[in-house]
Design an enzyme around this catalytic site. Structure first.
Site, mmCIF file in Angstrom:
data_model
loop_
_atom_site.group_PDB
_atom_site.id
_atom_site.type_symbol
_atom_site.label_atom_id
_atom_site.label_comp_id
_atom_site.label_asym_id
_atom_site.label_seq_id
_atom_site.Cartn_x
_atom_site.Cartn_y
_atom_site.Cartn_z
ATOM 1 N N VAL A 136 4.783 -0.666 5.713
ATOM 2 C CA VAL A 136 5.880 -0.163 4.890
ATOM 3 C C VAL A 136 7.212 -0.291 5.622
ATOM 4 O O VAL A 136 8.209 -0.766 5.052
ATOM 5 C CB VAL A 136 5.629 1.300 4.483
ATOM 6 N N LYS A 186 2.556 11.684 2.722
ATOM 7 C CA LYS A 186 1.915 12.624 1.796
ATOM 8 C C LYS A 186 1.073 13.671 2.519
ATOM 9 O O LYS A 186 1.031 14.834 2.117
ATOM 10 C CB LYS A 186 1.040 11.863 0.800
ATOM 11 N N LYS A 225 -1.867 14.231 -2.615
ATOM 12 C CA LYS A 225 -0.918 13.902 -3.675
ATOM 13 C C LYS A 225 -0.945 14.951 -4.793
ATOM 14 O O LYS A 225 0.093 15.291 -5.372
ATOM 15 C CB LYS A 225 -1.239 12.516 -4.227
ATOM 16 N N ARG A 274 4.899 0.383 20.428
ATOM 17 C CA ARG A 274 4.948 -0.718 21.398
ATOM 18 C C ARG A 274 6.129 -1.622 21.060
ATOM 19 O O ARG A 274 6.110 -2.326 20.046
ATOM 20 C CB ARG A 274 3.632 -1.507 21.366
ATOM 21 N N GLY A 293 0.863 -0.378 -1.362
ATOM 22 C CA GLY A 293 1.337 -1.677 -0.904
ATOM 23 C C GLY A 293 2.680 -1.561 -0.231
ATOM 24 O O GLY A 293 3.491 -0.677 -0.551
ATOM 25 N N ASP A 307 -6.984 11.699 0.216
ATOM 26 C CA ASP A 307 -5.689 11.119 -0.145
ATOM 27 C C ASP A 307 -5.213 11.653 -1.491
ATOM 28 O O ASP A 307 -4.062 12.080 -1.636
ATOM 29 C CB ASP A 307 -5.814 9.590 -0.183
ATOM 30 N N GLU A 326 -9.646 0.582 3.405
ATOM 31 C CA GLU A 326 -9.500 0.526 4.854
ATOM 32 C C GLU A 326 -10.874 0.342 5.507
ATOM 33 O O GLU A 326 -11.915 0.556 4.883
ATOM 34 C CB GLU A 326 -8.869 1.827 5.363
ATOM 35 N N GLY A 365 -9.182 -6.161 0.700
ATOM 36 C CA GLY A 365 -8.094 -5.452 1.359
ATOM 37 C C GLY A 365 -7.647 -4.182 0.663
ATOM 38 O O GLY A 365 -6.663 -3.560 1.077
#
Length: 437
Positions: free
Chosen positions: A11, A103, A203, A43, A305, A199, A188, A185
């Site tokens: 993101v 979130k 929300k 990093r 996304g 998740d 995860e 994809g």
């Protein structure tokens, strides 16, 4: 307007690209140019591709970055509770405006962030925390403030929606659909947060807090995932003219003593194909809002996304930047109602119960007696051939029962009692039924 970015992953890197490619338009909309003054990363030397930014802006010290006097807006795209909470509280108390997509933090301790924002006088915006690019939180926070929201029902996790859609379309089991989601994809490597409902529960807490002017945390949300949903459940839903979705449901209600309450839950449920949420497929999100004056509203679009989430982040950056230039701040947190959260046992819902029973006279009467004993009314009963798949058990039958609306505690007690009946070999599955099916 000088921006500090915390995190430059999927993101964060999209935020950098969009800010660069749309710099002229953003400056025109705000009335001032946006400049990335620093990017805090773990990093510094990591390869991040061709990012349109001076490498000198990268730092490994996020605390130093958010405390700098020349920073106007802090954008957090790291996630997690700590150290993100400490960074943002520091920034807000120092009077900086904060935009976050976190979130988990908002659901865990959003109150601390709102309190820090009130203390420092800056804005706290988090449109990207729920449903990606879908403009949802600001309508709840601002557009519907003149109305009374009664219920929010949504599909807010793209991974689980893809899995359940694949099971519905192909007849695959959960494991096979999860493997496909991982290969594409959508899931995860560790899908626990998605498939176990964590998740979606975070929300749901955010949505309920905004809709009902009450601080609701993740711990207040009843949560169930989709790992127990089977291909047989999906087939049974189809036979009823339904589909199965992982829903977040936040609703106003009335307790036994007459006090107004809210209930917030996340769980898989059957919904009729006529329901607006039934047609939401693949990894898309949708939220169905019901309000007394506005009626029924639907918000739909890609819920995750890098690019969609970055779009929502930049929308918030524009809003808070305009406020800073004008010398104002947005309306603060609205938690005046402070409604108690109703326990799941008091939530009104319906059950779809699939039983493996002995096929002999009197079984249906015994089963119906258990429902009557717990004050649960039966809406429909469907009996089929043996479904256990065990050879030599032709004396078995499948019994599928759908109830009328009842308190969840009474329905759960009914299921527990059914497990103790001699005629019931097993309770094959239990799913809630929402909507008008």
């Amino acid at each position: 307007m000088r921006v500090a970015l915390l995190g430059c992953g999927t993101v964060g890197s999209e935020v950098v690209r969009l800010l660069h490619s749309q710099s002229a338009d953003l400056a025109a909309r705000i009335g001032a140019r946006l400049e990335i003054a620093g990017i805090a990363v773990r990093r510094i030397g990591r390869d991040r591709g061709e990012l349109p930014v001076d490498p000198a802006v990268f730092t490994a010290d996020p605390f130093d970055l958010v405390k700098r006097d020349d920073i106007d807006v802090v954008v957090e795209c790291v996630g997690g509770i700590e150290p993100a909470r400490s960074w943002l509280v520091e920034a807000l108390r120092a009077g900086k405006s904060v935009v976050t997509a976190n979130k988990a933090l908002l659901a865990e301790d959003g109150g601390a962030l709102h309190d820090a924002a009130a203390q420092g006088g800056g804005d706290l915006y988090y449109e990207a925390a729920v449903a990606g690019a879908i403009p949802l939180l600001r309508p709840l926070r601002e557009s519907l403030h003149g109305d009374r929201v009664t219920q929010v029902t949504g599909i807010v996790n793209g991974t689980t929606n893809f899995i359940l859609s694949a099971m519905d379309t192909t007849g695959a089991g959960f494991a096979e659909a999860l493997a496909e989601a991982t290969d594409l994809g959508y899931a995860e490597a560790d899908p626990t947060a998605d498939v176990e409902g964590f998740d979606a529960a975070a929300k749901a807490a955010i949505l309920a807090s905004l809709a009902f002017h009450t601080r609701v945390g993740a711990a207040d949300v009843h949560r169930e995932g989709i790992t127990e949903v089977t291909a047989a459940d999906v087939a049974s839903a189809k036979a009823m003219g339904c589909t199965i979705k992982l829903l977040c449901i936040a609703a106003r209600g009335t307790a036994a003593d007459g006090r107004e309450t809210v209930s917030v839950r996340v769980h898989p449920a059957m919904i009729p194909l006529s329901h607006p949420l039934a047609s939401v497929g693949d990894a898309f999100n949708a939220v169905f809002v019901e309000a007394e004056a506005a009626g029924q509203l639907m918000f739909y679009g890609p819920g995750a996304g890098g690019a969609p989430t970055a779009s929502a982040v930049l929308g918030d950056v524009v809003a808070v930047s305009r406020n800073r230039l004008a010398g104002v701040r947005a309306a603060s947190e609205s938690a005046y109602a402070d409604l108690p959260v109703r326990p799941m046992g008091e939530a009104l819902t319906r059950y779809h119960i699939s039983l493996d029973v002995t096929d002999r006279p009197g079984v249906l009467a015994a089963v119906a007696g258990v429902f009557a004993e717990h004050g649960v009314s039966i809406a429909t009963v469907r009996q089929g051939a043996a479904g256990s798949g065990v050879a030599g058990r032709d004396e078995d039958a499948d019994l599928v029962i759908v109830t009328h609306v009842a308190p969840d505690a009474a329905l759960a007690a009914t299921v527990q009692a059914l497990r103790g009946l001699d005629a019931v070999r097993s309770v094959a599955s239990v799913l809630r039924v929402e909507g008008s099916a």
